[in-house]
Design a protein around this motif. Structure first.
Motif, PDB file in Angstrom:
ATOM      1  N   TYR A  29      30.223 -27.724 -10.278  1.00  0.00           N
ATOM      2  CA  TYR A  29      31.194 -28.553 -10.495  1.00  0.00           C
ATOM      3  C   TYR A  29      30.855 -28.633 -12.621  1.00  0.00           C
ATOM      4  O   TYR A  29      30.134 -28.284 -12.595  1.00  0.00           O
ATOM      5  CB  TYR A  29      31.153 -29.688 -10.275  1.00  0.00           C
ATOM      6  CG  TYR A  29      30.450 -30.338  -9.406  1.00  0.00           C
ATOM      7  CD1 TYR A  29      32.166 -31.169  -8.102  1.00  0.00           C
ATOM      8  CD2 TYR A  29      30.140 -29.290  -7.913  1.00  0.00           C
ATOM      9  CE1 TYR A  29      31.933 -30.803  -6.405  1.00  0.00           C
ATOM     10  CE2 TYR A  29      29.601 -29.535  -6.506  1.00  0.00           C
ATOM     11  CZ  TYR A  29      30.877 -30.697  -6.073  1.00  0.00           C
ATOM     12  OH  TYR A  29      31.009 -30.681  -4.605  1.00  0.00           O
ATOM     13  N   ALA A  79      26.692 -20.752 -10.799  1.00  0.00           N
ATOM     14  CA  ALA A  79      26.863 -20.993  -9.571  1.00  0.00           C
ATOM     15  C   ALA A  79      27.045 -19.590  -8.436  1.00  0.00           C
ATOM     16  O   ALA A  79      27.018 -19.343  -8.133  1.00  0.00           O
ATOM     17  CB  ALA A  79      28.613 -21.682  -9.459  1.00  0.00           C
ATOM     18  N   SER A  80      27.495 -18.509  -9.510  1.00  0.00           N
ATOM     19  CA  SER A  80      27.735 -17.368  -9.344  1.00  0.00           C
ATOM     20  C   SER A  80      26.076 -17.277  -9.183  1.00  0.00           C
ATOM     21  O   SER A  80      25.644 -15.944  -8.100  1.00  0.00           O
ATOM     22  CB  SER A  80      28.383 -16.893 -10.382  1.00  0.00           C
ATOM     23  OG  SER A  80      28.977 -15.514  -9.822  1.00  0.00           O
ATOM     24  N   ALA A 133      24.727 -27.186  -5.213  1.00  0.00           N
ATOM     25  CA  ALA A 133      25.435 -27.322  -6.321  1.00  0.00           C
ATOM     26  C   ALA A 133      24.687 -27.332  -7.629  1.00  0.00           C
ATOM     27  O   ALA A 133      24.053 -27.624  -7.871  1.00  0.00           O
ATOM     28  CB  ALA A 133      26.887 -28.389  -5.825  1.00  0.00           C
ATOM     29  N   ASN A 138      29.766 -21.870 -14.125  1.00  0.00           N
ATOM     30  CA  ASN A 138      30.167 -20.565 -12.850  1.00  0.00           C
ATOM     31  C   ASN A 138      29.422 -19.116 -13.488  1.00  0.00           C
ATOM     32  O   ASN A 138      29.543 -18.961 -11.988  1.00  0.00           O
ATOM     33  CB  ASN A 138      31.939 -20.169 -13.441  1.00  0.00           C
ATOM     34  CG  ASN A 138      33.420 -21.292 -13.549  1.00  0.00           C
ATOM     35  OD1 ASN A 138      32.483 -22.183 -12.448  1.00  0.00           O
ATOM     36  ND2 ASN A 138      34.669 -21.388 -14.092  1.00  0.00           N
ATOM     37  N   CYS A 190      26.417 -28.327 -12.129  1.00  0.00           N
ATOM     38  CA  CYS A 190      27.019 -29.126 -12.705  1.00  0.00           C
ATOM     39  C   CYS A 190      26.900 -28.995 -14.162  1.00  0.00           C
ATOM     40  O   CYS A 190      25.391 -29.083 -14.979  1.00  0.00           O
ATOM     41  CB  CYS A 190      27.513 -30.568 -12.191  1.00  0.00           C
ATOM     42  SG  CYS A 190      28.353 -31.770 -12.968  1.00  0.00           S
ATOM     43  N   ASN A 222      30.036 -35.825  -3.257  1.00  0.00           N
ATOM     44  CA  ASN A 222      29.852 -34.732  -2.567  1.00  0.00           C
ATOM     45  C   ASN A 222      28.485 -35.528  -1.243  1.00  0.00           C
ATOM     46  O   ASN A 222      26.776 -35.210  -1.363  1.00  0.00           O
ATOM     47  CB  ASN A 222      29.562 -33.236  -2.695  1.00  0.00           C
ATOM     48  CG  ASN A 222      29.412 -32.152  -1.615  1.00  0.00           C
ATOM     49  OD1 ASN A 222      29.098 -32.374  -0.497  1.00  0.00           O
ATOM     50  ND2 ASN A 222      29.432 -31.514  -2.174  1.00  0.00           N
ATOM     51  N   VAL A 234      26.155 -20.448  -4.892  1.00  0.00           N
ATOM     52  CA  VAL A 234      26.685 -22.381  -4.880  1.00  0.00           C
ATOM     53  C   VAL A 234      27.666 -23.081  -5.487  1.00  0.00           C
ATOM     54  O   VAL A 234      28.253 -22.557  -5.795  1.00  0.00           O
ATOM     55  CB  VAL A 234      25.371 -23.545  -5.890  1.00  0.00           C
ATOM     56  CG1 VAL A 234      23.765 -23.132  -5.064  1.00  0.00           C
ATOM     57  CG2 VAL A 234      25.551 -23.133  -6.897  1.00  0.00           C
ATOM     58  N   ARG A 235      27.690 -24.580  -5.315  1.00  0.00           N
ATOM     59  CA  ARG A 235      29.443 -24.411  -6.029  1.00  0.00           C
ATOM     60  C   ARG A 235      29.665 -24.884  -7.458  1.00  0.00           C
ATOM     61  O   ARG A 235      28.442 -25.752  -7.501  1.00  0.00           O
ATOM     62  CB  ARG A 235      29.989 -26.082  -4.968  1.00  0.00           C
ATOM     63  CG  ARG A 235      30.825 -26.262  -5.228  1.00  0.00           C
ATOM     64  CD  ARG A 235      32.108 -27.294  -4.716  1.00  0.00           C
ATOM     65  NE  ARG A 235      33.016 -27.776  -4.686  1.00  0.00           N
ATOM     66  CZ  ARG A 235      33.437 -28.902  -4.031  1.00  0.00           C
ATOM     67  NH1 ARG A 235      33.332 -28.638  -2.543  1.00  0.00           N
ATOM     68  NH2 ARG A 235      34.837 -29.533  -4.595  1.00  0.00           N
TER      69      ARG A 235
END
Length: 342
Positions: free
Chosen positions: A54, A46-47, A33, A43, A35, A63, A51-52
């Motif tokens: 936040y 993360a892309s 993840a 975003n 953040c 999490n 991964v996720r």
């Protein structure tokens, strides 16, 4: 053995150029993840890593999959986020300076003890090959008695490095707390403590904001430091070096002089009293220039401390001692006095 599941909080330049690439290269790690409060930025990152994303660090810390985090935020958030992460049962690698006060630093250390989790501060200068070789030479008595030193860390400023350029938090006192002294000077206080094997007991400083019109934090500082055994020297930290970055340290001893990262080819030069000169090529120091990012060794040491359940090489206690030197420098500037460090 399962991989250490890592999250990175703060997706600015230090995360994008150091933490995330080094985690991705580490076979013992799985990034799970990231953040950042800037949605578009998080975003995108993360892309890139699959991964996720936040935008709220508290949600990330909730999490249970996340085992450890890198805190790569503006300075004023280092302590609160690190403490929240430790209390949530996560190991923490925090960028420097670790906090904005000794009280915050102590609270971080206490949180790590209570949670029985690792707290490491990202001081990478200790892991530079020339610096490690120099420490061994000093420990072995090769230089004899150490008389003095001078060290400098300077470049053109964060606007050439930060993702936000001239609008960066680095220039804002309410977010950065401290300028070049916190960005660069604290690296050198940590390095000198590591090299000399001693603590600093007195600090005098001239600290100015003269080069950056958009800053309300320091951009140029020169400090005089004295160790417990009486070694004296100078430390310069600056965002006003408009040409090539300076990241050099020179140690003056009774038998020899050590020149570290002071030559473009030879990372370590030993100039002996008898006239002999030894020049060593040991691999370049990390820089913010193109091609200057390889491995800082910070990530690998942090991950290994988790896997082997050992003390990180730069624990919170070490980060606090290095922080206290620059806090004393600020106090010296404000009071126009030499400050004694307890």
């Amino acid at each position: 053995m399962s991989k250490v599941k890592i999250a990175v909080i703060g997706c600015g330049s230090i995360a994008q150029h150091r933490h995330l690439p080094e985690y991705a290269m580490n076979e013992e790690v799985e990034i799970v993840a990231v953040c950042d409060i800037v949605e578009e930025r998080v975003n995108k990152v993360a892309s890139e890593y699959g991964v996720r994303a936040y935008t709220n660090y508290e949600e990330l810390l909730a999490n249970p999959e996340v085992e450890a985090v890198s805190v790569c935020t503006p300075n004023y958030l280092h302590a609160p986020i690190s403490i929240a992460a430790l209390e949530a049962g996560k190991h923490v690698l925090c960028e420097k300076p670790m906090a904005t006060s000794s009280e915050e630093a102590m609270n971080m250390i206490e949180a790590a003890k209570k949670s029985n989790k690792k707290l490491m501060i990202g001081h990478n200068q200790r892991f530079v090959a020339s610096h490690q070789r120099a420490r061994k030479l000093i420990e072995a008595g090769e230089l004899g008695k150490i008389y003095s030193f001078r060290t400098a860390f300077g470049h053109g400023g964060p606007e050439g490095w930060s993702v936000d350029g001239k609008e960066s938090w680095f220039f804002k006192k309410n977010e950065a707390f401290i300028g070049a002294m916190g960005d660069l000077g604290v690296h050198k206080t940590d390095l000198l403590r590591y090299l000399l094997g001693e603590e600093f007991v007195e600090v005098g400083a001239f600290i100015e904001t003269s080069a950056k019109e958009n800053a309300d934090v320091d951009d140029t500082a020169v400090c005089i430091l004295r160790t417990e055994s009486g070694i004296i020297g100078t430390l310069a930290a600056s965002w006003s070096y408009v040409s090539k970055e300076d990241n050099s340290t020179i140690i003056y001893g009774e038998n020899a002089i050590l020149r570290l990262e002071d030559d473009p080819v030879h990372n370590l030069i030993i100039q002996y009293k008898n006239g002999e000169v030894v020049k060593c090529e040991l691999g370049g120091i990390q820089t913010n220039e193109d091609g200057g990012q390889t491995t800082s060794h910070v990530i690998s040491h942090f991950v290994q401390s988790i896997i082997s359940d050992t003390m990180p090489p730069v624990p919170g206690e070490e980060g606090m001692k290095s922080l206290q030197v620059i806090l004393a420098a600020l106090e010296s500037k404000e009071t126009n006095k030499i400050i004694t460090i307890n």
